[in-house]
Design a protein around this motif. Structure first.
Motif, PDB file in Angstrom:
ATOM      1  N   SER A 199       1.003  -1.019   0.216  1.00 45.69           N
ATOM      2  CA  SER A 199       0.125  -0.080  -0.100  1.00 45.69           C
ATOM      3  C   SER A 199       0.756   1.295  -0.055  1.00 45.69           C
ATOM      4  CB  SER A 199      -0.854  -0.111   1.381  1.00 45.69           C
ATOM      5  OG  SER A 199      -1.667   1.190   1.306  1.00 45.69           O
ATOM      6  N   ASP A 200       1.259   1.812  -1.089  1.00 49.61           N
ATOM      7  CA  ASP A 200       2.320   2.967  -1.286  1.00 49.61           C
ATOM      8  C   ASP A 200       3.563   2.810  -0.539  1.00 49.61           C
ATOM      9  OD1 ASP A 200       0.669   4.166  -3.173  1.00 49.61           O
ATOM     10  OD2 ASP A 200      -0.329   5.400  -1.679  1.00 49.61           O
ATOM     11  N   GLY A 201       3.893   1.279  -0.573  1.00 51.28           N
ATOM     12  CA  GLY A 201       5.172   1.332   0.321  1.00 51.28           C
ATOM     13  C   GLY A 201       5.241   0.772   1.692  1.00 51.28           C
ATOM     14  N   GLY A 234      18.603  23.408  -5.853  1.00 53.26           N
ATOM     15  CA  GLY A 234      18.342  23.833  -4.782  1.00 53.26           C
ATOM     16  C   GLY A 234      17.395  22.662  -3.937  1.00 53.26           C
ATOM     17  N   SER A 235      17.028  23.053  -2.874  1.00 54.00           N
ATOM     18  CA  SER A 235      16.130  22.016  -2.174  1.00 54.00           C
ATOM     19  C   SER A 235      14.921  22.250  -2.095  1.00 54.00           C
ATOM     20  CB  SER A 235      16.948  21.817  -0.731  1.00 54.00           C
ATOM     21  OG  SER A 235      16.389  20.995   0.105  1.00 54.00           O
ATOM     22  N   THR A 236      14.066  21.324  -2.334  1.00 56.26           N
ATOM     23  CA  THR A 236      12.489  21.486  -2.410  1.00 56.26           C
ATOM     24  C   THR A 236      12.087  20.139  -1.388  1.00 56.26           C
ATOM     25  OG1 THR A 236      11.978  19.928  -4.113  1.00 56.26           O
ATOM     26  CG2 THR A 236      12.282  22.328  -4.435  1.00 56.26           C
ATOM     27  N   THR A 237      11.087  20.417  -0.618  1.00 53.46           N
ATOM     28  CA  THR A 237      10.569  19.656   0.118  1.00 53.46           C
ATOM     29  C   THR A 237       9.082  19.253  -0.324  1.00 53.46           C
ATOM     30  OG1 THR A 237      11.479  20.333   2.237  1.00 53.46           O
ATOM     31  CG2 THR A 237       9.564  19.097   2.588  1.00 53.46           C
ATOM     32  N   PRO A 238       8.656  18.096  -0.697  1.00 60.59           N
ATOM     33  CA  PRO A 238       7.486  17.819  -1.300  1.00 60.59           C
ATOM     34  C   PRO A 238       6.405  17.874  -0.272  1.00 60.59           C
ATOM     35  CG  PRO A 238       8.589  15.827  -1.165  1.00 60.59           C
ATOM     36  CD  PRO A 238       9.499  16.993  -0.720  1.00 60.59           C
ATOM     37  N   ASP A 239       5.094  17.969  -0.451  1.00 64.04           N
ATOM     38  CA  ASP A 239       3.999  17.745   0.434  1.00 64.04           C
ATOM     39  C   ASP A 239       3.843  16.818   1.271  1.00 64.04           C
ATOM     40  OD1 ASP A 239       3.150  20.210  -0.543  1.00 64.04           O
ATOM     41  OD2 ASP A 239       1.502  19.407  -1.809  1.00 64.04           O
ATOM     42  N   GLY A 240       3.713  16.755   2.455  1.00 65.38           N
ATOM     43  CA  GLY A 240       3.614  15.525   3.401  1.00 65.38           C
ATOM     44  C   GLY A 240       2.307  15.981   4.307  1.00 65.38           C
ATOM     45  N   GLY A 241       2.370  15.272   5.549  1.00 60.01           N
ATOM     46  CA  GLY A 241       1.553  15.648   6.410  1.00 60.01           C
ATOM     47  C   GLY A 241       0.474  14.582   6.792  1.00 60.01           C
ATOM     48  N   PHE A 242      -0.698  15.360   7.242  1.00 57.32           N
ATOM     49  CA  PHE A 242      -1.807  14.415   7.615  1.00 57.32           C
ATOM     50  C   PHE A 242      -2.655  13.781   6.412  1.00 57.32           C
ATOM     51  CE2 PHE A 242      -6.123  14.064   8.504  1.00 57.32           C
ATOM     52  CZ  PHE A 242      -6.382  13.000   9.603  1.00 57.32           C
ATOM     53  N   ARG A 263      14.286   5.557   2.814  1.00 55.18           N
ATOM     54  CA  ARG A 263      15.159   7.001   2.547  1.00 55.18           C
ATOM     55  C   ARG A 263      14.349   8.109   1.999  1.00 55.18           C
ATOM     56  NH1 ARG A 263      20.151   3.749  -0.708  1.00 55.18           N
ATOM     57  NH2 ARG A 263      20.845   2.651   1.160  1.00 55.18           N
ATOM     58  N   LYS A 264      13.080   7.839   1.472  1.00 51.99           N
ATOM     59  CA  LYS A 264      12.319   8.624   0.628  1.00 51.99           C
ATOM     60  C   LYS A 264      11.368   9.458   1.703  1.00 51.99           C
ATOM     61  CE  LYS A 264      12.755   6.889  -3.719  1.00 51.99           C
ATOM     62  NZ  LYS A 264      12.296   6.385  -4.963  1.00 51.99           N
ATOM     63  N   GLY A 274      -3.427   8.979   8.358  1.00 50.94           N
ATOM     64  CA  GLY A 274      -2.096   8.797   8.710  1.00 50.94           C
ATOM     65  C   GLY A 274      -1.114   9.983   8.696  1.00 50.94           C
ATOM     66  N   SER A 275       0.061   9.869   8.663  1.00 51.78           N
ATOM     67  CA  SER A 275       0.896  11.119   8.357  1.00 51.78           C
ATOM     68  C   SER A 275       2.209  10.492   7.622  1.00 51.78           C
ATOM     69  CB  SER A 275       1.451  11.708   9.824  1.00 51.78           C
ATOM     70  OG  SER A 275       2.351  12.693   9.756  1.00 51.78           O
ATOM     71  N   ALA A 276       2.658  11.324   6.693  1.00 51.20           N
ATOM     72  CA  ALA A 276       3.875  11.113   6.031  1.00 51.20           C
ATOM     73  C   ALA A 276       4.785  12.443   6.015  1.00 51.20           C
ATOM     74  CB  ALA A 276       3.371  10.853   4.526  1.00 51.20           C
ATOM     75  N   SER A 277       6.189  12.218   6.249  1.00 53.51           N
ATOM     76  CA  SER A 277       7.210  13.157   6.062  1.00 53.51           C
ATOM     77  C   SER A 277       8.116  12.702   5.229  1.00 53.51           C
ATOM     78  CB  SER A 277       7.755  13.135   7.609  1.00 53.51           C
ATOM     79  OG  SER A 277       8.550  14.027   7.404  1.00 53.51           O
ATOM     80  N   PHE A 278       8.168  13.574   4.099  1.00 55.81           N
ATOM     81  CA  PHE A 278       9.418  13.184   2.892  1.00 55.81           C
ATOM     82  C   PHE A 278      10.594  13.839   3.114  1.00 55.81           C
ATOM     83  CE2 PHE A 278       4.938  12.609   1.350  1.00 55.81           C
ATOM     84  CZ  PHE A 278       5.094  11.462   0.497  1.00 55.81           C
TER      85      PHE A 278
END
Length: 168
Positions: free
Chosen positions: A35-37, A108-116, A64-65, A96-100
């Motif tokens: 289920s999505d890893g 540059g450094s970008t942070t994709p969407d995550g969270g609840f 790692r991701k 759930g919650s995800a932190s990428f």
């Protein structure tokens, strides 16, 4: 008259066998799927009535991701097929919650969407109840995200899993 008695007895034995399958009061084990890893989930089932139960699952992922956890609850109706085989189906919800991890993009450094995130789910599957306290199941659980998803392609997940549970 003798034939009528024999037919009546055979019918009673046949129809009592259709409802003789019992659901265990509790079952604890693993639900192994993709289920999505998330992969494996700790799974607990609790009997609610003679033919209904509640299944609660906790899945987590540390890679790692991304790091994530997911909790789901499914209300299930359980119906006998034959012998120790049952089939089950029902609706559910989860969150759930995800932190990428940051992903470099163009230097540059970008942070994709995550969270609840939250989702609704359905569940359908088959199970085999061994004579020892072991329950094996195979189920399909489509999940549709309702909170925390960008678009439909991200919000729909088709989860297929094998369950291995100890009954007590």
């Amino acid at each position: 008259m003798k034939i009528f008695r024999i037919v009546t007895i055979v019918n009673l034995l046949f129809f009592s066998g259709l409802t003789a399958q019992e659901i265990s009061d509790n079952a604890l084990g693993l639900r192994l799927g993709d289920s999505d890893g998330f992969g494996a989930e700790i799974s607990y089932q609790r009997l609610l009535s003679r033919t209904n139960r509640l299944e609660v699952n906790l899945g987590w992922r540390d890679s790692r991701k991304y790091d994530a956890f997911k909790v789901s609850g499914i209300y299930q109706w359980v119906r006998p097929i034959s012998g120790n085989f049952n089939w089950f189906f029902g609706p559910g919800v989860g969150f759930g919650s995800a932190s990428f991890e940051p992903v470099p993009s163009n230097g540059g450094s970008t942070t994709p969407d995550g969270g609840f995130f939250a989702f609704i789910a359905g569940d359908v599957g088959v199970e085999y109840n061994f004579d020892i306290p072991l329950l094996l199941s195979f189920d399909i659980r489509p999940e549709l995200g309702v909170i925390g998803y960008d678009d439909f392609s991200d919000s729909f997940d088709f989860d297929i899993a094998l369950g291995i549970r100890y009954q007590f």
